[in-house]
Scaffold this motif. Structure first.
Motif, PDB file in Angstrom:
ATOM      1  N   GLU A 128       0.853  -1.181   0.000  1.00  0.00           N
ATOM      2  CA  GLU A 128       0.000   0.000   0.000  1.00  0.00           C
ATOM      3  C   GLU A 128       0.889   1.232   0.000  1.00  0.00           C
ATOM      4  OE1 GLU A 128      -2.501  -0.491   3.460  1.00  0.00           O
ATOM      5  OE2 GLU A 128      -0.921   0.113   4.822  1.00  0.00           O
ATOM      6  N   GLY A 129       0.595   2.131  -0.892  1.00  0.00           N
ATOM      7  CA  GLY A 129       1.333   3.384  -0.987  1.00  0.00           C
ATOM      8  C   GLY A 129       0.346   4.524  -0.956  1.00  0.00           C
ATOM      9  N   VAL A 130       0.320   5.260   0.152  1.00  0.00           N
ATOM     10  CA  VAL A 130      -0.609   6.381   0.314  1.00  0.00           C
ATOM     11  C   VAL A 130       0.213   7.661   0.351  1.00  0.00           C
ATOM     12  CG1 VAL A 130      -2.428   7.387   1.743  1.00  0.00           C
ATOM     13  CG2 VAL A 130      -2.184   4.892   1.621  1.00  0.00           C
ATOM     14  N   GLU A 131      -0.067   8.546  -0.572  1.00  0.00           N
ATOM     15  CA  GLU A 131       0.672   9.804  -0.651  1.00  0.00           C
ATOM     16  C   GLU A 131       0.299  10.715   0.517  1.00  0.00           C
ATOM     17  OE1 GLU A 131       3.004  10.057  -2.739  1.00  0.00           O
ATOM     18  OE2 GLU A 131       2.472   8.835  -4.470  1.00  0.00           O
ATOM     19  N   GLU A 132       1.288  11.472   1.008  1.00  0.00           N
ATOM     20  CA  GLU A 132       1.058  12.423   2.113  1.00  0.00           C
ATOM     21  C   GLU A 132       0.069  13.513   1.699  1.00  0.00           C
ATOM     22  OE1 GLU A 132       2.231  12.498   5.340  1.00  0.00           O
ATOM     23  OE2 GLU A 132       2.931  10.456   4.892  1.00  0.00           O
ATOM     24  N   GLN A 133       0.196  13.985   0.465  1.00  0.00           N
ATOM     25  CA  GLN A 133      -0.691  15.019  -0.051  1.00  0.00           C
ATOM     26  C   GLN A 133      -1.181  14.596  -1.427  1.00  0.00           C
ATOM     27  OE1 GLN A 133       1.656  18.611  -0.020  1.00  0.00           O
ATOM     28  NE2 GLN A 133       1.480  18.837   2.191  1.00  0.00           N
ATOM     29  N   THR A 134      -2.394  15.024  -1.779  1.00  0.00           N
ATOM     30  CA  THR A 134      -2.974  14.579  -3.049  1.00  0.00           C
ATOM     31  C   THR A 134      -2.192  15.091  -4.250  1.00  0.00           C
ATOM     32  OG1 THR A 134      -4.543  16.429  -3.025  1.00  0.00           O
ATOM     33  CG2 THR A 134      -5.318  14.311  -2.160  1.00  0.00           C
ATOM     34  N   ARG A 135      -1.434  16.156  -4.106  1.00  0.00           N
ATOM     35  CA  ARG A 135      -0.656  16.660  -5.247  1.00  0.00           C
ATOM     36  C   ARG A 135       0.604  15.829  -5.495  1.00  0.00           C
ATOM     37  NH1 ARG A 135       0.354  20.972  -1.457  1.00  0.00           N
ATOM     38  NH2 ARG A 135       2.512  20.893  -0.736  1.00  0.00           N
ATOM     39  N   ASN A 136       0.967  14.976  -4.540  1.00  0.00           N
ATOM     40  CA  ASN A 136       2.142  14.111  -4.696  1.00  0.00           C
ATOM     41  C   ASN A 136       1.805  12.913  -5.571  1.00  0.00           C
ATOM     42  OD1 ASN A 136       3.332  15.840  -2.884  1.00  0.00           O
ATOM     43  ND2 ASN A 136       3.367  14.390  -1.189  1.00  0.00           N
ATOM     44  N   TYR A 137       2.806  12.467  -6.322  1.00  0.00           N
ATOM     45  CA  TYR A 137       2.659  11.261  -7.145  1.00  0.00           C
ATOM     46  C   TYR A 137       4.003  10.547  -7.142  1.00  0.00           C
ATOM     47  CZ  TYR A 137       2.188   8.430 -11.422  1.00  0.00           C
ATOM     48  OH  TYR A 137       2.191   7.409 -12.338  1.00  0.00           O
ATOM     49  N   ASN A 138       4.236   9.801  -6.060  1.00  0.00           N
ATOM     50  CA  ASN A 138       5.497   9.100  -5.884  1.00  0.00           C
ATOM     51  C   ASN A 138       5.414   7.601  -6.160  1.00  0.00           C
ATOM     52  OD1 ASN A 138       7.000  11.436  -5.009  1.00  0.00           O
ATOM     53  ND2 ASN A 138       5.783  11.331  -3.143  1.00  0.00           N
ATOM     54  N   VAL A 139       4.224   7.018  -6.020  1.00  0.00           N
ATOM     55  CA  VAL A 139       4.071   5.577  -6.252  1.00  0.00           C
ATOM     56  C   VAL A 139       3.801   5.376  -7.740  1.00  0.00           C
ATOM     57  CG1 VAL A 139       2.858   3.480  -5.611  1.00  0.00           C
ATOM     58  CG2 VAL A 139       3.183   5.276  -3.904  1.00  0.00           C
ATOM     59  N   ARG A 140       4.883   5.211  -8.474  1.00  0.00           N
ATOM     60  CA  ARG A 140       4.814   5.088  -9.921  1.00  0.00           C
ATOM     61  C   ARG A 140       4.513   3.639 -10.314  1.00  0.00           C
ATOM     62  NH1 ARG A 140       5.544  10.669 -10.666  1.00  0.00           N
ATOM     63  NH2 ARG A 140       6.239  10.771 -12.807  1.00  0.00           N
ATOM     64  N   PRO A 141       3.974   3.438 -11.516  1.00  0.00           N
ATOM     65  CA  PRO A 141       3.637   2.080 -11.957  1.00  0.00           C
ATOM     66  C   PRO A 141       4.843   1.137 -11.963  1.00  0.00           C
ATOM     67  CG  PRO A 141       3.190   3.691 -13.701  1.00  0.00           C
ATOM     68  CD  PRO A 141       3.578   4.457 -12.489  1.00  0.00           C
ATOM     69  N   GLU A 142       6.022   1.663 -12.292  1.00  0.00           N
ATOM     70  CA  GLU A 142       7.219   0.807 -12.319  1.00  0.00           C
ATOM     71  C   GLU A 142       7.504   0.218 -10.939  1.00  0.00           C
ATOM     72  OE1 GLU A 142       7.065   3.987 -13.345  1.00  0.00           O
ATOM     73  OE2 GLU A 142       7.376   3.867 -15.517  1.00  0.00           O
ATOM     74  N   HIS A 143       7.280   1.021  -9.894  1.00  0.00           N
ATOM     75  CA  HIS A 143       7.493   0.553  -8.516  1.00  0.00           C
ATOM     76  C   HIS A 143       6.494  -0.560  -8.172  1.00  0.00           C
ATOM     77  CE1 HIS A 143       8.606   0.640  -4.313  1.00  0.00           C
ATOM     78  NE2 HIS A 143       7.330   0.751  -4.008  1.00  0.00           N
ATOM     79  N   VAL A 144       5.263  -0.382  -8.603  1.00  0.00           N
ATOM     80  CA  VAL A 144       4.231  -1.393  -8.328  1.00  0.00           C
ATOM     81  C   VAL A 144       4.556  -2.685  -9.085  1.00  0.00           C
ATOM     82  CG1 VAL A 144       1.767  -1.919  -8.418  1.00  0.00           C
ATOM     83  CG2 VAL A 144       2.523   0.411  -7.886  1.00  0.00           C
ATOM     84  N   LEU A 145       5.038  -2.552 -10.304  1.00  0.00           N
ATOM     85  CA  LEU A 145       5.438  -3.744 -11.074  1.00  0.00           C
ATOM     86  C   LEU A 145       6.548  -4.509 -10.346  1.00  0.00           C
ATOM     87  CD1 LEU A 145       5.289  -2.242 -14.644  1.00  0.00           C
ATOM     88  CD2 LEU A 145       4.045  -4.280 -13.896  1.00  0.00           C
ATOM     89  N   GLU A 146       7.504  -3.781  -9.766  1.00  0.00           N
ATOM     90  CA  GLU A 146       8.566  -4.441  -8.984  1.00  0.00           C
ATOM     91  C   GLU A 146       7.979  -5.194  -7.802  1.00  0.00           C
ATOM     92  OE1 GLU A 146      11.674  -1.777  -7.663  1.00  0.00           O
ATOM     93  OE2 GLU A 146      11.740  -0.798  -9.634  1.00  0.00           O
TER      94      GLU A 146
END
Length: 151
Positions: A128-146
């Motif tokens: 589970e990757g929950v961003e601190e703020q909605t404007r953040n986008y740190n959990v990229r698809p490549e990370h999820v694929l890993e």
């Protein structure tokens, strides 16, 4: 509230594809990546969902399906998907019931946090990757694929 290593809350929601999608229907068949995002047509979401959609073949190669979830209606989802070339099903959680079950509802805004949950074929939340703020986008698809490849 973390759902890590727990059974994922089941749900059925209407989708931009014209059908209703039930999470448990994937059990035993596919890993599921739930991508919660605040709003269709918003700047960060309009980057995030096309990125996930563009890597659908990579997700399919690891037996995974991507589902986007926000509080917008199916009609808004369809228009946004058409304009931005988004091919993953977008689910309408208009009452934020699923967002509440996953602990990502923002009631005062009537939206959800930006969050990604990886559910394995057994129906268990493995990431589970929950961003601190909605404007953040740190959990990229490549990370999820890993994460999926590591299951």
């Amino acid at each position: 509230m973390s759902l890590l290593n727990q059974s994922a809350p089941d749900f059925t929601l209407p989708a931009s594809t014209g059908e209703s999608i039930t999470l448990s229907a994937y059990k035993g068949r596919k890993h599921v990546v739930l991508v919660f995002y605040p709003l269709d047509f918003s700047p960060v979401c309009s980057l995030q969902l096309p990125e996930y959609s563009g890597l659908q073949d990579d997700f399919a190669d690891v037996d995974a399906v991507v589902l986007g979830i926000s509080r917008d209606s199916v009609y808004t989802h369809k228009a946004w998907a058409a304009e931005y070339g988004i091919d993953v099903p977008l689910l309408a959680d208009m009452k934020l019931e699923v967002a509440h079950a996953y602990g990502v509802a923002i009631d005062e805004r009537g939206t959800t946090k930006r969050a990604v949950f990886l559910i394995d074929k057994d129906g268990v939340v493995r990431f589970e990757g929950v961003e601190e703020q909605t404007r953040n986008y740190n959990v990229r698809p490549e990370h999820v694929l890993e994460q999926i490849r590591g299951l």
